[in-house]
Design an enzyme around this catalytic site. Structure first.
Site, short mmCIF file in Angstrom:
data_model
loop_
_atom_site.label_atom_id
_atom_site.label_comp_id
_atom_site.label_asym_id
_atom_site.label_seq_id
_atom_site.Cartn_x
_atom_site.Cartn_y
_atom_site.Cartn_z
N LYS B 96 0.82 -1.11 -0.02
CA LYS B 96 -0.06 -0.06 0.13
C LYS B 96 0.95 1.23 0.10
O LYS B 96 1.74 1.33 0.77
CB LYS B 96 -0.84 -0.13 1.26
CG LYS B 96 -1.59 1.13 1.23
CD LYS B 96 -2.37 1.26 2.66
CE LYS B 96 -2.97 2.71 2.92
NZ LYS B 96 -3.25 2.90 4.32
N GLY B 157 -7.72 9.18 10.57
CA GLY B 157 -7.81 9.26 11.83
C GLY B 157 -8.90 10.11 12.41
O GLY B 157 -9.12 10.13 13.50
N GLY B 184 -10.70 7.64 7.57
CA GLY B 184 -11.80 8.36 7.96
C GLY B 184 -13.09 7.79 8.26
O GLY B 184 -14.17 8.39 8.71
N THR B 206 -8.34 3.17 13.08
CA THR B 206 -8.75 4.22 14.31
C THR B 206 -10.04 3.82 14.95
O THR B 206 -10.21 3.76 16.00
CB THR B 206 -8.58 5.77 14.09
OG1 THR B 206 -7.24 6.01 13.37
CG2 THR B 206 -8.76 6.57 15.26
#
Lengths: 383, 256
Positions: B96, B157, B184, B206
């Site tokens: 990635k 985050g 997000g 997150t």
């Protein structure tokens, strides 16, 4: 009588960068009157998504004192969002304590009769080996501020040696010119800590009686030169209690904020040291920065710049440190000796200050884990 | 009925929940992967303290597909070097790409990301670039050899959900590669919404890591992603305007 150097005038060898950040910070701090903030200002700041400079001023004001719990709750959310539950571990290694400066609050003060020394490369290697056995991968090399006794070449050799055992090497030494930072970056250093001690220029002048450290603007622009020299991260800090801590904390935040705007790639962090007793000067006491005020400062930094790192020093007791990690601090030192060397061999020079948390790496590690946080030894890759 | 699979670079996955690691305790990795039904998890190479303490690699179950990321890279060149290092460490061919040189918002640099994608795809990597959703950039990434596109839903985050929804829809419509929303997503309902829209998978870190009960949140994400996927496959019914169908016809004047 000895004429003192003008503390605002650069010495010949000192590079001047093209920047107006110092003027902007000093002007804004001049305007900052923390007694004008009222409870409503603090409440308004805490409702905002993103805090501006004025909100930061409010959170640092006495009006914010009754809101520490609210600030802490929000700080913890921000810290979790930006850093998860990771807490980075590192240790400092003092490689020399010679100093050319007469700073009246410091244990390394050149007028102070203490044992001075610097590590040879052989001694340093033993220290590095000993520290690396604890599992740490992140080290901060420190010196007193003497260009003559610990010159840039010596520090460069130290950095190179440190990269044999550590993945991340930082330096906390006297301020350098851009090309010297670039040289140390080439040697393997990636972050730089320079603390302004106090941002009040008059107070600064009173505290730094002689030596190159007396030159305020050269120190102020160290972070910019470090970033221009290719360093990845820079740390900011005022020694809280030296001057008016609210104004100094405000200035520190602004300094970091403007530097980040100008160098968006730069990784920003704060260190919030406060005065501790030191050798040969036991009667000097921290002025008014108790744990409550220290926490207020740390929370204000976190809420103003939620993406910035905050390092918590061993000057603070274990109970304080364990409670601020995960809430606002993101980086903690462990297994700390503030003498020159002393991890493997007997110390070669005296300490700069007394530490309050002398726990080993293993002890700090188990504390972090018992808090449900994740100790991080390595969060960096140099390519 | 044909089995519904996610295919990235020729590899098939049943799960459409990609786990971002690095924000929760390593000891929880296994529970999160089990509860989330996760088959692919990212791995920040900069956290891989190989042979040392807290090496994230030591906590990954063997059957998981590792998606090493280039977090910490500020340029295409650094991303390329980190990717090569990941391969040398035995993390496989997936990578990635994250190229970030903004310490405040952590916004990906699309331009550098395209450059890195092109180089790494030529070297045989299965490249999954993290990007700000821009249709032109997605097209460039596709022609540079990307195996999937990973647009952000909101700043990393932030847990703010699909702020870039309209732009992600364009990618879903126009790009033939798997579209994976990365960054997000703050709640299972947002993951579900993304899947309903037609994205192929969702990545979260997150949102799971900051939950009070981390393994339970992993379960919630798995269920939400499955629900969203099923809804997409089922074809959403019409959503009527609040007043129902217009009653006075606009076409009543026609005389044939």
């Amino acid at each position: 009588m000895e004429t003192k150097m003008d503390h605002m005038v650069y010495l010949d060898y000192m590079e001047q960068v093209d920047s107006d950040i110092m003027e902007r910070v000093l002007d804004t701090v001049e305007q900052y009157d923390y007694n004008t903030y009222i409870v409503e200002d603090v409440k308004a700041a805490l409702c905002k998504d993103k805090l501006d400079i004025d909100d930061f001023g409010a959170l640092l004001s006495p009006a914010a004192m009754p809101f520490l719990e609210e600030m802490a709750q929000r700080a913890q959310k921000e810290t979790r969002a930006h850093f998860g539950n990771a807490v980075s571990l590192f240790t400092p290694l003092y490689i020399a304590n010679y100093c050319e400066n007469n700073c009246i609050y410091c244990g390394f003060n050149c007028k102070n009769k203490i044992h001075r020394g610097k590590l040879s490369m052989e001694e340093m290697e033993k220290e590095l080996q000993s520290i690396s056995k604890t599992g740490l991968r992140d080290i901060l090399l420190l010196t007193g501020e003497s260009r003559h006794q610990s010159d840039v070449k010596y520090i460069g050799e130290a950095v190179k040696l440190a990269t044999k055992y550590f993945a991340l090497v930082g330096i906390e030494i006297y301020p350098l010119n851009t090309d010297e930072y670039a040289f140390l970056h080439e040697c393997g250093a990636d972050y730089v800590c320079v603390y302004q001690e106090t941002y009040n220029t008059d107070k600064y002048e009173e505290m730094h009686l002689s030596g190159p450290k007396r030159i305020y603007p050269y120190r102020f622009y160290a972070q910019e030169r470090a970033l221009k020299g290719g360093m990845r991260g820079v740390a900011f800090g005022a020694l809280l209690g030296l001057g008016d801590f609210r104004k100094d904390a405000f200035a520190t935040g602004l300094h970091a904020f403007y530097v980040q705007r100008k160098y968006p790639q730069g990784e920003i962090s704060f260190s919030p040291p406060r005065l501790r007793p030191f050798i040969n000067n036991a009667e000097e006491n921290p002025k008014d920065v108790h744990e409550t005020q220290l926490l207020q400062v740390m929370l204000a930094y976190r809420l103003f710049m939620p993406y910035a790192g905050i390092t918590i020093s061993t000057r603070e007791r274990a109970g304080f440190r364990d409670n601020v990690i995960g809430m606002c601090a993101t980086r903690i030192s462990a297994g700390v000796k503030v003498s020159v060397g002393g991890h493997e061999e007997e110390a070669k020079g005296d300490e700069q200050f007394e530490i309050s948390d002398d726990r080993s790496v293993a002890e700090v590690l188990s504390s972090i884990e018992s808090l449900g946080l994740q100790p991080v030894f390595l969060d960096y890759i140099r390519v | 009925m044909k089995k519904d699979k996610l295919v990235i670079g020729g590899h098939e996955f049943q799960s459409r929940f990609i786990l971002g690691s690095g924000k929760f305790s390593l000891e929880m990795t296994n529970a999160v992967i089990q509860n989330g039904g996760v088959e692919m998890a990212t791995l920040a190479l900069r956290r891989a303290n190989v042979g040392g303490e807290g090496n994230i690699l030591d906590y990954m179950p063997e059957n998981i597909t590792l998606l090493p990321n280039t977090s910490g890279a500020r340029t295409a060149e650094e991303a390329v070097r980190i990717a090569r290092l990941a391969r040398e460490l035995g993390c496989g061919d997936f990578v990635k790409i994250e190229v970030i040189h903004d310490s405040k918002y952590l916004m990906p640099d699309n331009y550098e990301t395209i450059k890195a994608t092109e180089i790494l795809a030529k070297e045989g990597f299965i490249v999954m670039p993290y990007m700000y959703p821009d249709l032109n950039v997605a097209r460039s990434l596709e022609s540079a050899g990307a195996a999937a596109i990973m647009p952000l839903g909101a700043p990393i985050g932030s847990n703010r959900g699909l702020l870039t929804k309209d732009f992600i829809k364009m990618l879903i419509d126009e790009i033939d590669l798997p579209i994976i929303v990365d960054a997000g997503i703050g709640r299972p309902s947002q993951a579900c919404e993304a899947m309903e829209l037609g994205v192929d998978a969702v990545m979260a870190n997150t949102a799971v890591a900051t939950a009070k009960d981390v393994p339970l949140m992993a379960t919630a994400f798995r269920l939400a992603i499955e629900a969203g996927r099923s809804a997409y496959l089922a074809g959403l019914g019409r959503v009527l305007e609040s007043k129902g169908e217009a009653s006075s016809p606009l076409t009543g004047f026609l005389q044939d």
